[in-house]
Design a protein around this motif. Structure first.
Motif, PDB file in Angstrom:
ATOM      1  N   LEU A  19       0.829  -1.208   0.000  1.00  0.00           N
ATOM      2  CA  LEU A  19       0.000   0.000   0.000  1.00  0.00           C
ATOM      3  C   LEU A  19       0.862   1.257   0.000  1.00  0.00           C
ATOM      4  O   LEU A  19       0.572   2.226  -0.709  1.00  0.00           O
ATOM      5  CB  LEU A  19      -0.927  -0.004   1.220  1.00  0.00           C
ATOM      6  N   GLU A  20       1.937   1.241   0.802  1.00  0.00           N
ATOM      7  CA  GLU A  20       2.828   2.399   0.860  1.00  0.00           C
ATOM      8  C   GLU A  20       3.529   2.619  -0.474  1.00  0.00           C
ATOM      9  O   GLU A  20       3.719   3.761  -0.906  1.00  0.00           O
ATOM     10  CB  GLU A  20       3.856   2.206   1.977  1.00  0.00           C
ATOM     11  N   ALA A  21       3.907   1.527  -1.135  1.00  0.00           N
ATOM     12  CA  ALA A  21       4.563   1.646  -2.437  1.00  0.00           C
ATOM     13  C   ALA A  21       3.600   2.223  -3.472  1.00  0.00           C
ATOM     14  O   ALA A  21       3.986   3.057  -4.306  1.00  0.00           O
ATOM     15  CB  ALA A  21       5.078   0.283  -2.893  1.00  0.00           C
ATOM     16  N   ARG A  22       2.344   1.796  -3.414  1.00  0.00           N
ATOM     17  CA  ARG A  22       1.348   2.325  -4.350  1.00  0.00           C
ATOM     18  C   ARG A  22       1.110   3.811  -4.106  1.00  0.00           C
ATOM     19  O   ARG A  22       1.009   4.600  -5.046  1.00  0.00           O
ATOM     20  CB  ARG A  22       0.032   1.559  -4.210  1.00  0.00           C
ATOM     21  N   ALA A  28       4.275  10.471  -6.702  1.00  0.00           N
ATOM     22  CA  ALA A  28       5.298  10.818  -7.694  1.00  0.00           C
ATOM     23  C   ALA A  28       4.648  11.162  -9.034  1.00  0.00           C
ATOM     24  O   ALA A  28       5.027  12.140  -9.696  1.00  0.00           O
ATOM     25  CB  ALA A  28       6.276   9.659  -7.856  1.00  0.00           C
ATOM     26  N   ALA A  29       3.664  10.370  -9.432  1.00  0.00           N
ATOM     27  CA  ALA A  29       2.968  10.622 -10.697  1.00  0.00           C
ATOM     28  C   ALA A  29       2.190  11.930 -10.638  1.00  0.00           C
ATOM     29  O   ALA A  29       2.171  12.708 -11.606  1.00  0.00           O
ATOM     30  CB  ALA A  29       2.028   9.461 -11.005  1.00  0.00           C
ATOM     31  N   ALA A  45      -7.045  10.637 -14.534  1.00  0.00           N
ATOM     32  CA  ALA A  45      -6.827   9.446 -15.361  1.00  0.00           C
ATOM     33  C   ALA A  45      -5.360   9.332 -15.764  1.00  0.00           C
ATOM     34  O   ALA A  45      -4.785   8.230 -15.783  1.00  0.00           O
ATOM     35  CB  ALA A  45      -7.714   9.503 -16.601  1.00  0.00           C
ATOM     36  N   GLU A  46      -4.738  10.466 -16.076  1.00  0.00           N
ATOM     37  CA  GLU A  46      -3.331  10.449 -16.473  1.00  0.00           C
ATOM     38  C   GLU A  46      -2.436  10.138 -15.279  1.00  0.00           C
ATOM     39  O   GLU A  46      -1.430   9.435 -15.406  1.00  0.00           O
ATOM     40  CB  GLU A  46      -2.950  11.795 -17.092  1.00  0.00           C
ATOM     41  N   ILE A  47      -2.797  10.660 -14.112  1.00  0.00           N
ATOM     42  CA  ILE A  47      -2.029  10.354 -12.900  1.00  0.00           C
ATOM     43  C   ILE A  47      -2.088   8.856 -12.614  1.00  0.00           C
ATOM     44  O   ILE A  47      -1.073   8.228 -12.293  1.00  0.00           O
ATOM     45  CB  ILE A  47      -2.568  11.166 -11.703  1.00  0.00           C
ATOM     46  N   ALA A  48      -3.279   8.276 -12.758  1.00  0.00           N
ATOM     47  CA  ALA A  48      -3.429   6.834 -12.545  1.00  0.00           C
ATOM     48  C   ALA A  48      -2.582   6.055 -13.546  1.00  0.00           C
ATOM     49  O   ALA A  48      -1.916   5.072 -13.185  1.00  0.00           O
ATOM     50  CB  ALA A  48      -4.900   6.441 -12.663  1.00  0.00           C
ATOM     51  N   ARG A  49      -2.597   6.501 -14.800  1.00  0.00           N
ATOM     52  CA  ARG A  49      -1.806   5.808 -15.827  1.00  0.00           C
ATOM     53  C   ARG A  49      -0.321   5.870 -15.496  1.00  0.00           C
ATOM     54  O   ARG A  49       0.390   4.866 -15.586  1.00  0.00           O
ATOM     55  CB  ARG A  49      -2.057   6.441 -17.195  1.00  0.00           C
ATOM     56  N   ARG A  50       0.151   7.050 -15.099  1.00  0.00           N
ATOM     57  CA  ARG A  50       1.563   7.210 -14.741  1.00  0.00           C
ATOM     58  C   ARG A  50       1.934   6.313 -13.554  1.00  0.00           C
ATOM     59  O   ARG A  50       3.060   5.818 -13.465  1.00  0.00           O
ATOM     60  CB  ARG A  50       1.857   8.666 -14.366  1.00  0.00           C
ATOM     61  N   GLY A  52       0.580   3.491 -12.865  1.00  0.00           N
ATOM     62  CA  GLY A  52       0.422   2.081 -13.205  1.00  0.00           C
ATOM     63  C   GLY A  52      -0.798   1.428 -12.589  1.00  0.00           C
ATOM     64  O   GLY A  52      -0.743   0.270 -12.156  1.00  0.00           O
ATOM     65  N   MET A  53      -1.910   2.159 -12.551  1.00  0.00           N
ATOM     66  CA  MET A  53      -3.139   1.598 -11.979  1.00  0.00           C
ATOM     67  C   MET A  53      -4.343   2.194 -12.686  1.00  0.00           C
ATOM     68  O   MET A  53      -4.225   3.163 -13.448  1.00  0.00           O
ATOM     69  CB  MET A  53      -3.210   1.906 -10.477  1.00  0.00           C
ATOM     70  N   GLY A  54      -5.503   1.623 -12.429  1.00  0.00           N
ATOM     71  CA  GLY A  54      -6.726   2.156 -12.994  1.00  0.00           C
ATOM     72  C   GLY A  54      -7.178   3.399 -12.244  1.00  0.00           C
ATOM     73  O   GLY A  54      -6.839   3.601 -11.075  1.00  0.00           O
ATOM     74  N   GLU A  55      -7.978   4.226 -12.923  1.00  0.00           N
ATOM     75  CA  GLU A  55      -8.444   5.462 -12.294  1.00  0.00           C
ATOM     76  C   GLU A  55      -9.296   5.167 -11.063  1.00  0.00           C
ATOM     77  O   GLU A  55      -9.234   5.890 -10.060  1.00  0.00           O
ATOM     78  CB  GLU A  55      -9.235   6.295 -13.304  1.00  0.00           C
ATOM     79  N   GLY A  56     -10.081   4.100 -11.121  1.00  0.00           N
ATOM     80  CA  GLY A  56     -10.905   3.741  -9.972  1.00  0.00           C
ATOM     81  C   GLY A  56     -10.070   3.418  -8.748  1.00  0.00           C
ATOM     82  O   GLY A  56     -10.435   3.770  -7.619  1.00  0.00           O
TER      83      GLY A  56
END
Length: 241
Positions: A19-22, A28-29, A45-50, A52-56
């Protein structure tokens, strides 16, 4: 502790680390996205992409863009404080340490100006707590306060100095100058620090600097005049280059 308890404890640590790594990846993104596009232009959405996860998934960590900017700002001040402490650590003497801190602060303000400006947006967010911002900055400003107090204790800085006033001159000069330098395409930072240290030297009793009495305070008009002259010289140098 039984083997089963050991397994549960290890699993809990692994989950917490994940969780801390995520969260670190999200911050950072988000810092990259905010710095590149500002608050309004940044997209979750772009932050989520950067990251490496879904926007949800991102919204499970941060409900709003304001919440995310708040977390980014808090992490930024933490890093800034640690870096400032490292920058002044090799130096001895209050004025040498203040010069090192001035160089560090001016460079970082110029490098991270967009992010620092974005942080002021939080003041207009619903539910904004001014105490939160004070707490975020307190540890960073404590680096300056600690240097000044040590200087007073060692007789390097006049005991009659008004610390809050010295702090305002220090950070006000650097942040005003950072805006001017950026406006004119950067330029040299050395002269700004040199002029600032000249202003502070008036509080060095070892060099015959004028100590400040409790009732009088420093000559603010004279300080403002010297600051204006310093900025004018920087603007002339940039215009000629």
């Amino acid at each position: 502790m039984s083997p089963a308890d050991d397994d549960r404890s290890a699993a809990a640590r692994t989950k917490r680390q994940r969780l801390e790594a995520r969260e670190a990846a999200i911050l950072a993104a988000a810092e990259e996205e905010f710095s590149a596009h500002g608050f309004d232009g940044a997209r979750m959405a772009e932050i989520a992409r950067r990251a490496g996860m879904g926007e949800g998934t991102l919204y499970l960590y941060f409900r709003t863009k304001n919440d995310l900017l708040s977390a980014v700002t808090g992490a930024f001040w933490g890093r800034l404080t640690a870096a400032a402490e490292a920058a002044v650590a090799p130096h001895r003497g209050a004025f040498a340490r203040l010069r090192a801190l001035a160089c560090f602060h001016l460079e970082r303000v110029m490098a991270d100006f967009t992010l620092l400006e974005l942080a002021t947006r939080l003041r207009h967010a619903p539910g904004y707590d001014p105490q939160w911002e004070i707490e975020q900055r307190r540890a960073y400003v404590a680096v300056f306060d600690g240097i000044v107090q040590q200087g007073i204790d060692r007789g390097e800085i006049a005991a009659t100095v008004k610390r809050w006033m010295l702090r305002d001159v220090f950070y006000g000069t650097l942040e005003y100058s950072a805006r001017t330098l950026l406006l004119h395409g950067r330029g040299e930072t050395g002269p700004v620090v040199d002029h600032l240290m000249g202003l502070l030297a008036v509080h060095d009793p070892r060099t015959g600097g004028a100590e400040v009495s409790d009732g009088a305070g420093p000559d603010l008009a004279r300080i403002a005049e010297r600051l204006d002259r310093a900025v004018a010289r920087l603007e002339q140098r940039d215009a000629a280059s």
